[in-house]
Design an enzyme around this catalytic site. Structure first.
Site, PDB file in Angstrom:
ATOM      1  N   LEU A   1     -10.949   1.599  -3.798  1.00  0.00           N
ATOM      2  CA  LEU A   1     -10.606   0.866  -2.424  1.00  0.00           C
ATOM      3  C   LEU A   1     -11.855   0.159  -2.337  1.00  0.00           C
ATOM      4  CD1 LEU A   1      -8.112   3.418  -0.850  1.00  0.00           C
ATOM      5  CD2 LEU A   1      -7.671   1.052  -1.444  1.00  0.00           C
TER       6      LEU A   1
ATOM      7  N   GLY B   1       5.778  -1.471 -11.227  1.00  0.00           N
ATOM      8  CA  GLY B   1       6.134  -2.039 -12.474  1.00  0.00           C
ATOM      9  C   GLY B   1       7.097  -3.314 -12.566  1.00  0.00           C
TER      10      GLY B   1
ATOM     11  N   THR C   1       0.484   4.244  -7.159  1.00  0.00           N
ATOM     12  CA  THR C   1       0.234   4.456  -8.387  1.00  0.00           C
ATOM     13  C   THR C   1       0.583   6.015  -8.892  1.00  0.00           C
ATOM     14  OG1 THR C   1      -2.069   4.718  -8.018  1.00  0.00           O
ATOM     15  CG2 THR C   1      -1.202   2.543  -9.087  1.00  0.00           C
TER      16      THR C   1
ATOM     17  N   CYS D   1      -5.202   8.013   0.240  1.00  0.00           N
ATOM     18  CA  CYS D   1      -6.719   8.130   0.329  1.00  0.00           C
ATOM     19  C   CYS D   1      -6.807   9.524   0.607  1.00  0.00           C
ATOM     20  CB  CYS D   1      -7.273   7.365   1.637  1.00  0.00           C
ATOM     21  SG  CYS D   1      -6.737   5.677   1.837  1.00  0.00           S
TER      22      CYS D   1
END
Length: 300
Positions: A72, A242, A191, A128
């Site tokens: 990030l 995707g 992800t 995070c």
């Protein structure tokens, strides 16, 4: 033929947006893509102070996608407000700012300062690491996710989208925790954690050892999670993971997503978002749908 969708009361001209971290804040892609055609631009993650990100190498190709451990990296809120928001204001598209932080206070500072800016929605990146809770991501513990959602909702002037991590045992439990705590919408998936080893160097391909896997390889997992969540909550869901073609995007709409985000595909094909919009329009025409909302959640 209507392509408009509504997310948390905000009307988008179509459901196609960019996935955070894959499009900068739009400027670097603006010579390839007419930003006016997009439903929304979702910015790269913005923190209260500049983040240097992880050491390099931090990107690696995989057989059906890519892994990143960028960490990030961003110039911080002040630069973002001064440089990036005025650029985006020139275009007729909605602006969604992705917010990241290491503590709840970090998130709150960004959300509060963005309250008076020309921003339509806030996407809260809860993948995070929470430094006050031993480094586990905010979005991997339902109580932690509920707490941060409540705190942000108290002060946010824009509707908030909680971006869910797939690196959990039960995605529906996380989605409900966010919804029950005041989230106006949900986006998923972020992800999946992966790893690659360079056999010639006999070393990790990423300096961080692990990274976030994205691209076509994760689509079936993303689609399954979006379907589960869209059928378990009442708030709108933005699907991603995707999406490379219009066919991919339509699958997510049929599974229950109100909006879709295109990420990794932008790197291989900068025109992907515009091509997907045209492909959805053609599908509606070919199948005699008058309104894109007729597609959303059609497959049960």
């Amino acid at each position: 033929m209507n392509m408009k969708v509504k997310i948390a009361g905000v009307e988008l001209k179509n459901p196609v947006m960019t996935a955070s971290g894959t499009f900068g804040s739009g400027e670097e892609y603006s010579e390839f893509v007419d930003l006016n055609k997009l439903g929304a631009v979702v910015t790269k993650g913005v923190a209260n102070v500049p983040w240097p990100g992880n050491p390099t190498p931090r990107i690696a190709e995989t057989s059906c996608g890519m892994m990143n451990a960028i960490g990030l990296q961003n110039p911080g809120l002040d630069v973002f407000v001064k440089r990036d928001l005025p650029f985006l204001a020139k275009y007729d598209t909605k602006v969604i700012v992705n917010v990241c932080g290491k503590t709840t206070a970090d998130y709150l500072e960004v959300v509060e300062k963005l309250g008076n800016e020309k921003v339509d929605l806030l996407e809260i990146n809860v993948s995070c690491p929470n430094v006050k809770h031993g480094g586990i991501a905010f979005g991997q513990d339902p109580k932690c996710l509920a707490d941060i959602t409540k705190e942000i909702k108290k002060i946010a002037k824009q509707p908030i989208i909680m971006k869910l991590s797939p690196n959990v045992t039960d995605i529906v439990e996380m989605a409900k925790a966010a919804e029950d705590s005041g989230a106006d919408a949900l986006s998923l998936i972020n992800t999946l954690t992966g790893m690659k080893i360079d056999i010639h160097k006999r070393a990790f391909a990423l300096a961080n050892k692990t990274g976030g896997l994205s691209g076509p390889a994760i689509k079936p997992i993303a689609l399954r999670m979006v379907y589960q969540v869209a059928n378990a909550v009442k708030v709108p869901v933005i699907g991603m993971g995707g999406i490379t073609t219009a066919e991919d995007a339509i699958e997510f709409l049929l599974a229950g997503a109100t909006g879709i985000s295109v990420g990794t595909a932008n790197f291989a094909n900068p025109h992907a978002t515009e091509e997907i919009i045209l492909g959805i329009e053609k599908y509606l025409q070919d199948n005699k749908f008058q309104d894109i909302n007729e597609l959303i959640g059609l497959v049960k």
